[in-house]
Design an enzyme around this catalytic site. Sequence first.
Site, PDB file in Angstrom:
ATOM      1  N   CYS A 119       0.830  -1.215   0.000  1.00  0.00           N
ATOM      2  CA  CYS A 119       0.000   0.000   0.000  1.00  0.00           C
ATOM      3  C   CYS A 119       0.864   1.265   0.000  1.00  0.00           C
ATOM      4  CB  CYS A 119      -0.926  -0.042   1.216  1.00  0.00           C
ATOM      5  SG  CYS A 119      -1.787   1.508   1.556  1.00  0.00           S
ATOM      6  N   CYS A 141      -0.054   3.889   2.663  1.00  0.00           N
ATOM      7  CA  CYS A 141       0.360   3.400   3.992  1.00  0.00           C
ATOM      8  C   CYS A 141       1.807   3.783   4.270  1.00  0.00           C
ATOM      9  CB  CYS A 141       0.225   1.882   4.070  1.00  0.00           C
ATOM     10  SG  CYS A 141      -1.465   1.263   3.900  1.00  0.00           S
TER      11      CYS A 141
END
Length: 314
Positions: free
Chosen positions: A53, A56
């Site tokens: 991600c 993230c």
Amino acid sequence: MFSMPPANGSKPAAPAAGAADVVKDSSDRAFMADVIEASRDVPVIVDFWAPWCGPCKQLGPIIEKVVRAAKGAVRLVKIDTDANPMIASQLRVQSIPAVYAFFQGRPVDGFMGALPESQVKAFVDKLVALAKQAGVGGDDMLDEAFAQAKELMEGGDLQGALDLYSQILQAEPENAQAYAGIVRCLIAAGDLENAKQMLAQAPEAIAKDKELANVRASLEVAEQASNAGPIPELMEKVAHDPNDHAARFDLAMALFAAGKREAAVDELLEIFKRDRTWNDDGARKQLVKFFEAFGQTDPLTVKTRRRLSTMMFS
């Protein structure tokens, strides 16, 4: 290299040392202990993320930085949703990064996506305020902050200690211990003029506090020690003539100025042992000044008083 606390009251950057334990990786199995139970003491932030991600990876360092800067007021638990899908599913996490905050065993706030640092900080500040309103952790966190500041100072990180004392003082402008801590940092850095200025400007409510009385004594001794001379030269003089009490006295003061408190005390005790009447009881009188500077309950004060008493009555 070493800066005064900002006069405008702005918050200095937090020291990098310490607080690593407030960030940890967890799992579905450990969620109950790491989050639900832990949140009964302080708010716990859960960051749901995954290695693939991109957002993230943006959010992760930011939220870790802000949580560490809170110095234990909140904790961060990171959960990899690829390896631990169960809790994310139970909380109906649809996309990541997803951040949930738990306090006293239940979710109280959260957000989705990668936010800028200012918004993450506002999120954390709100949780800290929530904990304070609930009367959780206030004194413990303050004690922990003072302990860390002392550790930083003793470890030689004067700027880190100064920053932490300044943060405490910003939250509590009449905290005598934090105010004295800043002055001690300045003295340790050799910035005696700014130390003197800080003491002169102490708020009236704390001007007569024992913490400031101790630090005034420290400043007085530091000013006295500033003209003591180089330690190697003084050590050589004392080695050449152990009864050169004036040189040994100057050595004690130079050691004090260098932060070597116990070594300074040892030299004064040696003078007292060899000639307790030297310079009109000068060694003992200087030890008394040291005690005032250290504080009467300081372990070194207590230990030295015992040693001095033993010498006096032996």
